[in-house]
Design a protein around this motif. Structure first.
Motif, PDB file in Angstrom:
ATOM      1  N   ASP A   1       0.847  -1.188   0.000  1.00 50.64           N
ATOM      2  CA  ASP A   1       0.000   0.000   0.000  1.00 50.64           C
ATOM      3  C   ASP A   1       0.882   1.237   0.000  1.00 50.64           C
ATOM      4  O   ASP A   1       1.951   1.244   0.600  1.00 50.64           O
ATOM      5  N   TRP A   2       0.394   2.291  -0.628  1.00 52.44           N
ATOM      6  CA  TRP A   2       1.190   3.502  -0.806  1.00 52.44           C
ATOM      7  C   TRP A   2       0.463   4.730  -0.310  1.00 52.44           C
ATOM      8  O   TRP A   2      -0.758   4.818  -0.382  1.00 52.44           O
ATOM      9  N   VAL A   3       1.247   5.695   0.138  1.00 49.55           N
ATOM     10  CA  VAL A   3       0.762   7.044   0.420  1.00 49.55           C
ATOM     11  C   VAL A   3       1.646   7.989  -0.375  1.00 49.55           C
ATOM     12  O   VAL A   3       2.870   7.918  -0.297  1.00 49.55           O
ATOM     13  N   VAL A   4       1.004   8.848  -1.147  1.00 51.89           N
ATOM     14  CA  VAL A   4       1.729   9.846  -1.929  1.00 51.89           C
ATOM     15  C   VAL A   4       1.186  11.205  -1.526  1.00 51.89           C
ATOM     16  O   VAL A   4      -0.006  11.467  -1.655  1.00 51.89           O
ATOM     17  N   ALA A   5       2.050  12.051  -1.009  1.00 52.78           N
ATOM     18  CA  ALA A   5       1.623  13.397  -0.605  1.00 52.78           C
ATOM     19  C   ALA A   5       1.810  14.347  -1.777  1.00 52.78           C
ATOM     20  O   ALA A   5       2.844  14.334  -2.437  1.00 52.78           O
ATOM     21  N   GLY A   6       0.784  15.124  -2.019  1.00 56.95           N
ATOM     22  CA  GLY A   6       0.855  16.095  -3.101  1.00 56.95           C
ATOM     23  C   GLY A   6      -0.391  16.946  -3.093  1.00 56.95           C
ATOM     24  O   GLY A   6      -1.346  16.668  -2.363  1.00 56.95           O
ATOM     25  N   ALA A   7      -0.386  17.966  -3.883  1.00 51.81           N
ATOM     26  CA  ALA A   7      -1.533  18.863  -3.976  1.00 51.81           C
ATOM     27  C   ALA A   7      -2.154  18.719  -5.357  1.00 51.81           C
ATOM     28  O   ALA A   7      -1.474  18.881  -6.364  1.00 51.81           O
ATOM     29  N   VAL A   8      -3.430  18.404  -5.389  1.00 53.80           N
ATOM     30  CA  VAL A   8      -4.160  18.257  -6.639  1.00 53.80           C
ATOM     31  C   VAL A   8      -5.252  19.312  -6.641  1.00 53.80           C
ATOM     32  O   VAL A   8      -6.154  19.281  -5.810  1.00 53.80           O
ATOM     33  N   GLN A   9      -5.173  20.242  -7.575  1.00 49.22           N
ATOM     34  CA  GLN A   9      -5.999  21.444  -7.545  1.00 49.22           C
ATOM     35  C   GLN A   9      -7.490  21.235  -7.723  1.00 49.22           C
ATOM     36  O   GLN A   9      -8.279  21.912  -7.100  1.00 49.22           O
ATOM     37  N   ALA A  10      -7.894  20.356  -8.600  1.00 48.01           N
ATOM     38  CA  ALA A  10      -9.294  20.323  -8.991  1.00 48.01           C
ATOM     39  C   ALA A  10      -9.816  18.898  -9.073  1.00 48.01           C
ATOM     40  O   ALA A  10      -9.058  17.942  -9.243  1.00 48.01           O
ATOM     41  N   ARG A  11     -11.122  18.789  -8.965  1.00 47.61           N
ATOM     42  CA  ARG A  11     -11.750  17.475  -9.080  1.00 47.61           C
ATOM     43  C   ARG A  11     -11.397  16.829 -10.415  1.00 47.61           C
ATOM     44  O   ARG A  11     -11.139  15.622 -10.472  1.00 47.61           O
ATOM     45  N   SER A  12     -11.393  17.595 -11.481  1.00 47.23           N
ATOM     46  CA  SER A  12     -11.085  17.011 -12.791  1.00 47.23           C
ATOM     47  C   SER A  12      -9.705  16.350 -12.779  1.00 47.23           C
ATOM     48  O   SER A  12      -9.522  15.281 -13.381  1.00 47.23           O
ATOM     49  N   MET A  13      -8.771  16.943 -12.075  1.00 52.13           N
ATOM     50  CA  MET A  13      -7.430  16.359 -11.970  1.00 52.13           C
ATOM     51  C   MET A  13      -7.469  15.097 -11.105  1.00 52.13           C
ATOM     52  O   MET A  13      -6.808  14.095 -11.419  1.00 52.13           O
ATOM     53  N   ARG A  14      -8.235  15.143 -10.000  1.00 49.80           N
ATOM     54  CA  ARG A  14      -8.367  13.952  -9.151  1.00 49.80           C
ATOM     55  C   ARG A  14      -9.025  12.822  -9.938  1.00 49.80           C
ATOM     56  O   ARG A  14      -8.620  11.657  -9.831  1.00 49.80           O
ATOM     57  N   ASP A  15     -10.036  13.151 -10.739  1.00 52.02           N
ATOM     58  CA  ASP A  15     -10.705  12.130 -11.558  1.00 52.02           C
ATOM     59  C   ASP A  15      -9.727  11.506 -12.551  1.00 52.02           C
ATOM     60  O   ASP A  15      -9.726  10.283 -12.752  1.00 52.02           O
TER      61      ASP A  15
END
Length: 109
Positions: A15-29
């Motif tokens: 299992d992994w954890v990656v820390a980062g900032a994702v600006q928008a839902r479209s990017m998360r999708d």
């Protein structure tokens, strides 16, 4: 980044954890499409005042703080209908350790 995560996860497993900032839902999708439906996002919600306070503790140069604040204004909170996505409201006095514990509490339940 998604390709690198997939490659390394295949190589190492687990299992992994990656820390980062994702600006928008479209990017998360998009990231979710690339990495699969088991991916979980924890979106940290802070007021502008809270963000400015945290940045001031980390950076002494005003121009850096203002630049980062300009980026903050483009971030979207988690939406209720986003799969495996948790919006986490932070309190002003929370330490980094407090935040980490809240994240663990959310994803472990």
């Amino acid at each position: 980044m998604c390709k690198d995560i997939l490659t390394e996860r295949k190589r190492l497993g687990g299992d992994w954890v990656v820390a980062g900032a994702v600006q928008a839902r479209s990017m998360r999708d998009h990231i979710r499409e690339q990495l699969g439906p088991d991916l979980e996002f924890v979106v940290l919600n802070m007021t502008e005042e809270q963000v400015r306070g945290r940045l001031t503790k980390r950076h002494s140069e005003a121009s850096i703080i203002e630049y980062l604040m300009s980026l903050y204004r483009h971030y979207e909170p988690a939406e209720e209908d986003e799969p495996n996505t948790y919006g986490l409201d932070l309190d002003t006095g929370m330490s980094r350790e407090d935040v980490a514990q809240r994240i663990l509490d959310v994803i472990e339940n």
